[in-house]
Scaffold this motif. Structure first.
Motif, short mmCIF file in Angstrom:
data_model
loop_
_atom_site.label_atom_id
_atom_site.label_comp_id
_atom_site.label_asym_id
_atom_site.label_seq_id
_atom_site.Cartn_x
_atom_site.Cartn_y
_atom_site.Cartn_z
N LEU A 151 6.65 8.76 -8.37
CA LEU A 151 5.59 7.76 -8.23
C LEU A 151 6.07 6.39 -8.74
O LEU A 151 5.85 5.36 -8.11
CB LEU A 151 4.34 8.21 -8.98
N GLU A 152 6.76 6.40 -9.90
CA GLU A 152 7.26 5.13 -10.44
C GLU A 152 8.30 4.52 -9.50
O GLU A 152 8.31 3.32 -9.25
CB GLU A 152 7.87 5.35 -11.83
N ARG A 153 9.20 5.36 -8.98
CA ARG A 153 10.24 4.87 -8.08
C ARG A 153 9.63 4.27 -6.80
O ARG A 153 10.05 3.23 -6.32
CB ARG A 153 11.22 5.99 -7.74
N SER A 154 8.60 4.96 -6.28
CA SER A 154 7.93 4.47 -5.07
C SER A 154 7.27 3.12 -5.32
O SER A 154 7.35 2.20 -4.49
CB SER A 154 6.90 5.50 -4.60
N ILE A 155 6.61 2.99 -6.50
CA ILE A 155 5.95 1.73 -6.83
C ILE A 155 6.98 0.63 -7.03
O ILE A 155 6.80 -0.51 -6.57
CB ILE A 155 5.06 1.91 -8.08
N ARG A 156 8.08 0.95 -7.73
CA ARG A 156 9.12 -0.05 -7.97
C ARG A 156 9.70 -0.58 -6.64
O ARG A 156 9.89 -1.77 -6.45
CB ARG A 156 10.23 0.56 -8.83
N TYR A 167 1.40 1.26 10.49
CA TYR A 167 0.29 0.44 9.99
C TYR A 167 0.72 -0.51 8.86
O TYR A 167 -0.06 -1.35 8.44
CB TYR A 167 -0.84 1.35 9.49
N GLY A 168 1.93 -0.32 8.35
CA GLY A 168 2.43 -1.25 7.34
C GLY A 168 2.43 -0.72 5.93
O GLY A 168 2.56 -1.50 4.98
N ALA A 169 2.31 0.60 5.74
CA ALA A 169 2.35 1.16 4.39
C ALA A 169 3.75 1.02 3.82
O ALA A 169 4.75 1.17 4.53
CB ALA A 169 1.93 2.63 4.41
N ALA A 170 3.84 0.71 2.51
CA ALA A 170 5.15 0.58 1.87
C ALA A 170 5.82 1.94 1.67
O ALA A 170 7.05 2.04 1.68
CB ALA A 170 5.00 -0.12 0.52
N ASP A 171 4.99 3.01 1.49
CA ASP A 171 5.55 4.34 1.29
C ASP A 171 4.48 5.38 1.62
O ASP A 171 3.29 5.06 1.72
CB ASP A 171 6.05 4.52 -0.14
N TYR A 172 4.94 6.63 1.76
CA TYR A 172 4.06 7.76 2.10
C TYR A 172 4.49 8.93 1.21
O TYR A 172 5.65 9.33 1.23
CB TYR A 172 4.23 8.09 3.58
N ILE A 173 3.53 9.44 0.36
CA ILE A 173 3.88 10.49 -0.60
C ILE A 173 2.93 11.67 -0.43
O ILE A 173 1.70 11.51 -0.36
CB ILE A 173 3.78 9.97 -2.05
N CYS A 228 0.85 -1.19 0.00
CA CYS A 228 0.00 0.00 0.00
C CYS A 228 0.89 1.25 0.00
O CYS A 228 1.84 1.33 0.79
CB CYS A 228 -0.90 0.04 1.22
N ILE A 229 0.57 2.20 -0.85
CA ILE A 229 1.23 3.51 -0.83
C ILE A 229 0.18 4.54 -0.46
O ILE A 229 -0.88 4.63 -1.09
CB ILE A 229 1.86 3.83 -2.20
N LEU A 230 0.48 5.33 0.57
CA LEU A 230 -0.46 6.33 1.07
C LEU A 230 -0.18 7.68 0.43
O LEU A 230 0.96 8.14 0.43
CB LEU A 230 -0.36 6.42 2.60
N LEU A 231 -1.23 8.31 -0.13
CA LEU A 231 -1.13 9.63 -0.74
C LEU A 231 -1.86 10.64 0.13
O LEU A 231 -2.99 10.39 0.54
CB LEU A 231 -1.76 9.61 -2.14
N THR A 232 -1.23 11.78 0.41
CA THR A 232 -1.86 12.79 1.26
C THR A 232 -1.65 14.18 0.69
O THR A 232 -0.68 14.42 -0.05
CB THR A 232 -1.30 12.72 2.70
N GLY A 233 -2.59 15.07 1.03
CA GLY A 233 -2.55 16.42 0.46
C GLY A 233 -1.45 17.28 1.02
O GLY A 233 -0.99 18.21 0.36
N GLN A 234 -1.03 17.02 2.25
CA GLN A 234 0.02 17.84 2.84
C GLN A 234 0.87 16.99 3.79
O GLN A 234 0.41 15.98 4.31
CB GLN A 234 -0.58 19.02 3.61
N GLY A 235 2.10 17.41 3.98
CA GLY A 235 3.01 16.65 4.84
C GLY A 235 2.62 16.74 6.29
O GLY A 235 2.26 17.80 6.78
N ASP A 236 2.67 15.61 6.99
CA ASP A 236 2.34 15.55 8.41
C ASP A 236 3.18 14.43 9.03
O ASP A 236 3.05 13.26 8.64
CB ASP A 236 0.85 15.27 8.61
N LEU A 237 4.06 14.80 9.97
CA LEU A 237 4.96 13.80 10.55
C LEU A 237 4.19 12.67 11.23
O LEU A 237 4.56 11.49 11.11
CB LEU A 237 5.89 14.48 11.57
N ASN A 238 3.10 13.01 11.91
CA ASN A 238 2.33 11.97 12.60
C ASN A 238 1.71 10.98 11.61
O ASN A 238 1.68 9.78 11.84
CB ASN A 238 1.22 12.60 13.46
N VAL A 239 1.19 11.53 10.48
CA VAL A 239 0.62 10.66 9.46
C VAL A 239 1.72 9.75 8.87
O VAL A 239 1.51 8.57 8.63
CB VAL A 239 -0.06 11.48 8.35
N ASP A 240 2.87 10.32 8.64
CA ASP A 240 4.00 9.54 8.12
C ASP A 240 4.36 8.40 9.07
O ASP A 240 4.54 7.24 8.65
CB ASP A 240 5.20 10.49 7.95
#
Length: 483
Positions: free
Chosen positions: A118-123, A102-108, A84-96
């Motif tokens: 995006l391609e690098r994160s998916i790869r 929670y086990g997300a592969a990446d946070y963008i 899972c890759i999490l996409l968010t509208g603005q940076g937030d350290l707590n969300v990161d």
């Protein structure tokens, strides 16, 4: 031309503009061909995450009443290992931090997003997912071996506290999972010296192989076992444990003991038949000659009467001993009838009560109620019980003896316990207790318990003896109920 890998993406996003942007970025990839499926509704997304076949999830953080972290947690709880890759509208350290936890592969952050990122994160996520999937498959395989093993298996930490056990362990030792994980290995050993040897071997050699030992289950029943254990280091996580496998030898050892007793009984029978053949004929001639001699000698001669009585009495004794030897070893012909074990015990006690009273033995009874009847030869079982009770009475000091007789029902068996507080039996003599001619009684032949064992064997009943010197002896006789 090199084929472009195809990646199936589930895009969970409720903003259509962001969906168009994500599709555009993914379409620019030169390395992957992305097959994107859009789902704006969290409930439908959950169903697709569980039942669909996707290579990766792109999840928006804000999804109306739910957020992306809820979906990631949902996937984790359902055992879905798709990254899972999490996409968010603005940076937030707590969300990161939460995304990582929670086990997300990446946070963008969407404002920083570009096709290359995006391609690098998916790869990266797909690469990590491959490793996780391989580990998951191995874990499932070894977990299956662990759980399906018919032998008890355990994992213990450096202090030998149990960390994990399989179902066979729980069944073997009669513990629940929670009870088992509160134990240390020392608590299942019968003897402290055995555990000390086991522990020192692990600490010095980091393994112990084919260690034959008596273990105890929750009900303190003895289990003769073969124990193997090895130390498993893990340098990466600084986690180490001991893995052990237990093989139950109880039935095999019992079969070996029964076979040995059967062989000894067979040997005794052969000896008895040989003696009967070789001794009875001359003994008969001796008896006939004595009768003839008594008829020809003066009847009022006291010396003649004295010596002829001695000869006759000892000839009869020899005949009796030969009979006892034959009876103790030959297979018993049974007259089986449905019988109540408690009634048989009461009748046996009646046969021995005078001897108990003479020795001032206190009798205690504890009979279970409503025991089912068993197919038994009542008279022969009385002989078997009487031999055990008489031995118990003779082992106790007059005026201080307590004889306790108990019956109980457990595991489809009726168990009879005959317990005394006598002098006890040395441990090295317990194995020889049922051997023909083994006795510590002056003038005894050592055939009483041999006969008892023979009778119980013919009823397919088990007998076990435990004893401590100067504390007493317990005979446990178990009759199996038909299944």
């Amino acid at each position: 031309m090199k084929k472009t890998p195809s990646v199936k993406v589930l895009l969970i996003e409720d903003d259509e503009d962001d969906v168009l942007l994500a599709r555009e970025y993914l379409a620019e990839s030169e390395y992957y061909h992305f097959d994107v499926e859009w789902e704006p509704l969290p409930e439908k997304a959950k169903d697709k995450m569980v039942h669909g076949h996707y290579d990766i999830f792109l999840i928006d953080y804000r999804l109306g009443s739910e957020n992306g972290l809820d979906l990631i947690k949902f996937a984790q709880d359902k055992g879905v290992i798709t990254p899972c890759i999490l996409l968010t509208g603005q940076g937030d350290l707590n969300v990161d931090l939460d995304a990582t936890r929670y086990g997300a592969a990446d946070y963008i952050v969407k404002t920083e997003l570009n096709p290359s990122m995006l391609e690098r994160s998916i790869r990266y996520a797909l690469s990590q997912a491959g490793v996780i999937r391989e580990l998951d498959e191995k874990e499932k395989k070894y977990r299956s071996l662990f759980e399906r093993s018919i032998d008890p298996i355990y994992l213990a930490n450096n202090d030998l506290k149990l960390m994990d056990v399989n179902d066979a362990f729980l069944k073997f030792f009669k513990y629940t999972k929670e009870e088992a994980l509160s134990l240390t290995i020392s608590e299942i050993f019968e003897h402290d010296e055995d555990f000390n040897y086991f522990f020192s071997s692990l600490k010095t050699a980091e393994q112990i192989r084919d260690f034959e030992v008596v273990l105890l289950n929750k009900d303190r029943e003895k289990k003769i076992s073969m124990l193997n254990c090895v130390f498993i280091p893990d340098q990466i996580s600084e986690f180490c444990c001991y893995q052990g496998i237990i093989h139950d030898l109880t039935m095999r050892k019992k079969a070996e003991r029964d076979m040995l007793v059967a062989e000894r009984l067979s040997m005794t029978g052969k000896i008895a038949r040989t003696i009967a053949h070789e001794v009875r004929n001359p003994l008969t001639n001796l008896t006939l000659a004595l009768e003839q001699l008594k008829d020809e000698m003066p009847r009022n001669n006291e010396t003649v009467k004295l010596y002829s009585d001695i000869i006759e009495r000892n000839a009869n004794r020899i005949e009796q001993l030969i009979g006892e030897m034959l009876n103790s070893s030959k297979p018993k012909e049974l007259n089986l009838q449905l019988s109540n074990v408690d009634e048989i015990l009461e009748e046996t006690i009646g046969l021995a009560i005078d001897r108990m009273n003479l020795n001032q033995i206190r009798l205690e009874r504890s009979f279970a109620s409503s025991l089912p009847r068993v197919l038994l030869d009542k008279e022969k079982i009385k002989i078997a019980f009487l031999n055990i009770i008489v031995n118990a009475v003779e082992a106790m000091k007059p005026g201080k003896g307590v004889l306790r007789i108990e019956t109980q029902m457990s595991d489809s068996r009726i168990t009879v316990c005959i317990i005394d507080n006598g002098k006890g039996i040395p441990q090295e003599d317990i194995e020889k207790l049922f051997d023909p001619f083994f006795t510590d009684k002056q003038g005894g032949m050592g055939l009483g318990l041999t006969s008892t064992k023979n009778i119980l064997n013919s009823h397919n009943a088990d007998v076990e003896v435990t004893s401590k010197q100067d504390e007493g002896t317990t005979f446990i006789v178990a009759f199996k109920l038909p299944s």
